[in-house]
Design a protein around this motif. Structure first.
Motif, PDB file in Angstrom:
ATOM      1  N   LYS A  37       0.428  -0.762  -0.417  1.00 25.50           N
ATOM      2  CA  LYS A  37      -0.383   0.064  -0.266  1.00 25.50           C
ATOM      3  C   LYS A  37       0.932   1.193   0.005  1.00 25.50           C
ATOM      4  O   LYS A  37       0.288   2.250  -0.825  1.00 25.50           O
ATOM      5  CB  LYS A  37      -1.244  -0.350   0.854  1.00 25.50           C
ATOM      6  N   LYS A  38       1.876   1.288   0.724  1.00 26.61           N
ATOM      7  CA  LYS A  38       2.603   2.453   0.603  1.00 26.61           C
ATOM      8  C   LYS A  38       4.130   2.456  -0.409  1.00 26.61           C
ATOM      9  O   LYS A  38       4.455   3.213  -0.375  1.00 26.61           O
ATOM     10  CB  LYS A  38       3.599   2.328   2.325  1.00 26.61           C
ATOM     11  N   ALA A  39       3.658   1.343  -1.079  1.00 27.92           N
ATOM     12  CA  ALA A  39       5.012   1.165  -1.815  1.00 27.92           C
ATOM     13  C   ALA A  39       4.546   2.582  -2.849  1.00 27.92           C
ATOM     14  O   ALA A  39       3.079   3.237  -3.374  1.00 27.92           O
ATOM     15  CB  ALA A  39       4.599   0.132  -3.114  1.00 27.92           C
ATOM     16  N   GLU A  40       5.630   3.105  -3.747  1.00 28.58           N
ATOM     17  CA  GLU A  40       6.016   4.278  -5.003  1.00 28.58           C
ATOM     18  C   GLU A  40       5.103   3.676  -5.744  1.00 28.58           C
ATOM     19  O   GLU A  40       3.946   5.090  -6.319  1.00 28.58           O
ATOM     20  CB  GLU A  40       7.337   3.686  -5.175  1.00 28.58           C
ATOM     21  N   LEU A  41       5.168   2.382  -6.556  1.00 24.68           N
ATOM     22  CA  LEU A  41       3.714   1.691  -7.362  1.00 24.68           C
ATOM     23  C   LEU A  41       2.647   3.154  -7.279  1.00 24.68           C
ATOM     24  O   LEU A  41       1.481   3.348  -7.181  1.00 24.68           O
ATOM     25  CB  LEU A  41       3.285   1.291  -7.863  1.00 24.68           C
ATOM     26  N   SER A  42       1.904   2.747  -5.381  1.00 23.60           N
ATOM     27  CA  SER A  42       0.509   2.640  -5.351  1.00 23.60           C
ATOM     28  C   SER A  42       0.240   4.554  -4.841  1.00 23.60           C
ATOM     29  O   SER A  42      -0.548   5.113  -5.184  1.00 23.60           O
ATOM     30  CB  SER A  42       0.580   1.880  -3.634  1.00 23.60           C
ATOM     31  N   LEU A  43       1.551   4.754  -4.818  1.00 21.53           N
ATOM     32  CA  LEU A  43       1.095   6.711  -4.355  1.00 21.53           C
ATOM     33  C   LEU A  43       1.363   7.404  -5.798  1.00 21.53           C
ATOM     34  O   LEU A  43       0.688   8.179  -5.796  1.00 21.53           O
ATOM     35  CB  LEU A  43       3.242   6.584  -3.482  1.00 21.53           C
ATOM     36  N   MET A  44       2.045   6.655  -7.309  1.00 21.74           N
ATOM     37  CA  MET A  44       1.591   7.273  -8.197  1.00 21.74           C
ATOM     38  C   MET A  44       0.655   6.993  -8.331  1.00 21.74           C
ATOM     39  O   MET A  44      -0.450   8.180  -8.958  1.00 21.74           O
ATOM     40  CB  MET A  44       2.567   5.867  -9.275  1.00 21.74           C
ATOM     41  N   MET A  45      -0.167   5.845  -8.670  1.00 17.90           N
ATOM     42  CA  MET A  45      -1.621   5.417  -8.763  1.00 17.90           C
ATOM     43  C   MET A  45      -2.661   6.685  -8.328  1.00 17.90           C
ATOM     44  O   MET A  45      -3.460   7.469  -9.024  1.00 17.90           O
ATOM     45  CB  MET A  45      -2.427   4.362  -8.101  1.00 17.90           C
ATOM     46  N   ARG A  46      -2.451   7.220  -7.330  1.00 13.04           N
ATOM     47  CA  ARG A  46      -3.087   8.342  -6.223  1.00 13.04           C
ATOM     48  C   ARG A  46      -2.436   9.811  -6.829  1.00 13.04           C
ATOM     49  O   ARG A  46      -3.968  10.279  -7.435  1.00 13.04           O
ATOM     50  CB  ARG A  46      -2.304   8.759  -5.237  1.00 13.04           C
ATOM     51  N   HIS A  47      -2.141  10.134  -8.411  1.00 15.27           N
ATOM     52  CA  HIS A  47      -1.775  11.197  -8.651  1.00 15.27           C
ATOM     53  C   HIS A  47      -2.639  11.365  -9.693  1.00 15.27           C
ATOM     54  O   HIS A  47      -3.409  11.812 -10.666  1.00 15.27           O
ATOM     55  CB  HIS A  47      -0.168  11.365  -9.874  1.00 15.27           C
ATOM     56  N   MET A  48      -3.416   9.923  -9.680  1.00 18.23           N
ATOM     57  CA  MET A  48      -4.709   9.569 -11.333  1.00 18.23           C
ATOM     58  C   MET A  48      -5.656  10.744 -11.344  1.00 18.23           C
ATOM     59  O   MET A  48      -5.705  11.176 -12.319  1.00 18.23           O
ATOM     60  CB  MET A  48      -5.147   8.520 -11.464  1.00 18.23           C
ATOM     61  N   LYS A  49      -5.923  10.873  -9.859  1.00 21.60           N
ATOM     62  CA  LYS A  49      -7.194  12.270  -9.814  1.00 21.60           C
ATOM     63  C   LYS A  49      -7.031  13.097 -10.130  1.00 21.60           C
ATOM     64  O   LYS A  49      -7.812  14.284 -10.727  1.00 21.60           O
ATOM     65  CB  LYS A  49      -7.962  11.776  -8.160  1.00 21.60           C
ATOM     66  N   ASP A  50      -5.875  13.423 -10.348  1.00 18.35           N
ATOM     67  CA  ASP A  50      -5.223  14.695 -10.773  1.00 18.35           C
ATOM     68  C   ASP A  50      -4.863  15.101 -12.077  1.00 18.35           C
ATOM     69  O   ASP A  50      -4.744  16.494 -13.073  1.00 18.35           O
ATOM     70  CB  ASP A  50      -3.770  15.928 -10.616  1.00 18.35           C
ATOM     71  N   LEU A  51      -5.718  13.951 -13.045  1.00 17.32           N
ATOM     72  CA  LEU A  51      -5.034  14.117 -14.645  1.00 17.32           C
ATOM     73  C   LEU A  51      -6.276  14.514 -15.249  1.00 17.32           C
ATOM     74  O   LEU A  51      -7.193  14.165 -14.898  1.00 17.32           O
ATOM     75  CB  LEU A  51      -4.655  12.838 -14.897  1.00 17.32           C
ATOM     76  N   PRO A  52      -6.201  15.031 -15.887  1.00 20.82           N
ATOM     77  CA  PRO A  52      -7.684  14.957 -17.558  1.00 20.82           C
ATOM     78  C   PRO A  52      -7.836  13.668 -17.403  1.00 20.82           C
ATOM     79  O   PRO A  52      -7.315  12.585 -17.571  1.00 20.82           O
ATOM     80  CB  PRO A  52      -6.804  15.592 -18.319  1.00 20.82           C
ATOM     81  N   ASP A  53      -9.566  14.037 -17.715  1.00 26.71           N
ATOM     82  CA  ASP A  53     -10.067  12.485 -17.363  1.00 26.71           C
ATOM     83  C   ASP A  53      -9.758  11.281 -18.823  1.00 26.71           C
ATOM     84  O   ASP A  53      -9.681  10.344 -18.854  1.00 26.71           O
ATOM     85  CB  ASP A  53     -11.533  12.885 -18.197  1.00 26.71           C
ATOM     86  N   GLN A  54      -8.977  12.300 -20.251  1.00 25.26           N
ATOM     87  CA  GLN A  54      -9.108  11.104 -21.151  1.00 25.26           C
ATOM     88  C   GLN A  54      -7.780  10.779 -20.621  1.00 25.26           C
ATOM     89  O   GLN A  54      -7.196   9.956 -21.339  1.00 25.26           O
ATOM     90  CB  GLN A  54      -9.051  12.553 -22.337  1.00 25.26           C
ATOM     91  N   ASP A  55      -6.654  11.000 -19.976  1.00 24.16           N
ATOM     92  CA  ASP A  55      -5.509  10.615 -19.526  1.00 24.16           C
ATOM     93  C   ASP A  55      -6.024   9.354 -18.833  1.00 24.16           C
ATOM     94  O   ASP A  55      -4.926   8.476 -18.519  1.00 24.16           O
ATOM     95  CB  ASP A  55      -4.103  11.320 -19.274  1.00 24.16           C
ATOM     96  N   LYS A  56      -6.134   9.776 -18.177  1.00 23.93           N
ATOM     97  CA  LYS A  56      -6.646   8.744 -17.000  1.00 23.93           C
ATOM     98  C   LYS A  56      -6.748   7.025 -17.458  1.00 23.93           C
ATOM     99  O   LYS A  56      -6.039   6.513 -16.798  1.00 23.93           O
ATOM    100  CB  LYS A  56      -8.091   8.597 -16.505  1.00 23.93           C
ATOM    101  N   PRO A  57      -7.550   6.914 -18.651  1.00 20.73           N
ATOM    102  CA  PRO A  57      -7.103   5.283 -18.526  1.00 20.73           C
ATOM    103  C   PRO A  57      -5.451   4.728 -18.978  1.00 20.73           C
ATOM    104  O   PRO A  57      -5.369   3.608 -18.456  1.00 20.73           O
ATOM    105  CB  PRO A  57      -7.889   5.451 -19.656  1.00 20.73           C
TER     106      PRO A  57
END
Ligand code: DAH
Length: 344
Positions: A37-57
């Protein structure tokens, strides 16, 4: 942020670290570090919400693919570690089939049975049958039919264990003679030996035992003679004490034989010259024998006008004691393994 580049770096770091992981436990920790849960990969995932919708997938897909690759690397390493561990274990557990097995002691045939087996072999080779009888015997077969009527003075020689008025623990193996002659119905020749236990009301000491073993022999035929008896006795003496032995017959008395003899063998220690073992006589007494008494033949259905017989009775313990220089009959029955193991 260049996500692809960041993931590549992370993947390289993971691979680098995997190289130094030597145990499953350490691998478990590494997995938590890269995929937890605290891995870098999981942290990166959290950035998703900051992205524009078309980039999210695409972003989500990229991260997920990386996750799968990381997992694959870790699982691959886990398999490698498990194989190594198994190989090490197998190496440790190999069996050296050329190694000598730990020895364990085998039991042995009791000396008395060895003597009996040996004598049985000798007599089977001469065409005899082995016969056995019960240890609880009737007074009639143990005494009367062997020409020892009630109140016969010779009964004193054999103080007995009576079970009832008419039955007793047999005092010798001679009643098997009677049993066999009765079984054969007075018609055909008899050629038997009968090994077995016998009982007497003796106080146990170095040379007496209330229970001991005998081998009885009986031959009844139309031409049986004293010289047949002598040859047979010589065969026993030589089988037990060596091929150079001689025997001598001394007149004796048994109610069931006439004439009766006591049989002596030349001393095997001094070869008949005289020594402590033979009490300086050169001879040692080994058994009693004789020609079957007419009364005994008749009572068991054999016509003494047609048939003659010889018989002998030998004490097994006595033979063993003489053969091996054993000085106390109680050794045979106290089951001291140090004694028993001497006679393999
Ligand atoms: N029954 C005798 C005993 O116990 C031994 C014996 C002597 C048996 C002479 C025989 C014989 O068959 O002929 O002392």
């Amino acid at each position: 942020m260049d996500i692809e580049k960041a993931l590549k770096e992370l993947e390289a770091a993971l691979k680098e670290e995997l190289n130094s992981i030597k145990t499953i436990e350490a691998l478990q920790d590494l997995k938590a570090k890269y995929l937890g849960k605290k891995a870098e990969l999981s942290l990166m995932m959290r950035h998703m919400k900051d992205l524009p919708d078309q980039d999210k997938p695409t972003f989500g897909q990229t991260i997920n693919q990386a996750k799968q690759r990381f997992s694959k690397h870790i699982e691959h390493h886990r398999k490698t570690l498990e194989t190594l561990k198994l190989n090490k274990k197998l190496e440790k557990e190999t069996i050296d089939v050329t190694m000598t097995a730990p020895s364990y002691r085998l039991g042995t045939t009791h000396l008395l049975n060895q003597i009996i087996d040996d004598i049985e072999d000798l007599f089977i080779g001469m065409g005899y049958l082995i016969k056995e009888g019960p240890e609880i015997e009737s007074d009639e077969r143990n005494f009367e039919m062997l020409n020892l009527p009630k109140n016969h003075p010779a009964r004193d020689m054999q103080d007995s264990f009576y079970v009832t008025e008419e039955t007793l623990l047999r005092t010798h193996t001679s009643p098997v003679q009677v049993r066999t002659m009765l079984e054969y119905g007075g018609q055909k020749p008899v050629k038997i030996i009968c090994p077995g236990k016998v009982y007497r009301r003796d106080d146990d000491d170095a040379t007496h035992s209330h229970q001991f073993m005998q081998i009885e022999g009986l031959v009844v035929d139309e031409t049986t003679s004293m010289s047949d008896l002598k040859g047979t006795l010589l065969a026993i003496a030589r089988r037990m004490f060596g091929e150079d032995r001689q025997i001598r017959l001394r007149p004796s008395y048994f109610p069931f034989t006439e004439p009766s003899v006591e049989v002596d063998v030349t001393c095997s220690k001094c070869d008949g010259k005289g020594c402590a073992m033979c009490k300086h006589t050169g001879y040692i007494e080994i058994l009693g024998a004789g020609m079957v008494h007419d009364n005994v033949l008749r009572m068991s259905g054999y016509d003494p006008e047609v048939y003659q017989g010889f018989a002998f009775g030998v004490g097994v313990e006595r033979l063993a004691m003489l053969k091996y220089g054993i000085d106390d009959i109680r050794h045979f029955y106290t089951n001291d393994l140090r004694f028993n193991r001497q006679f393999k």
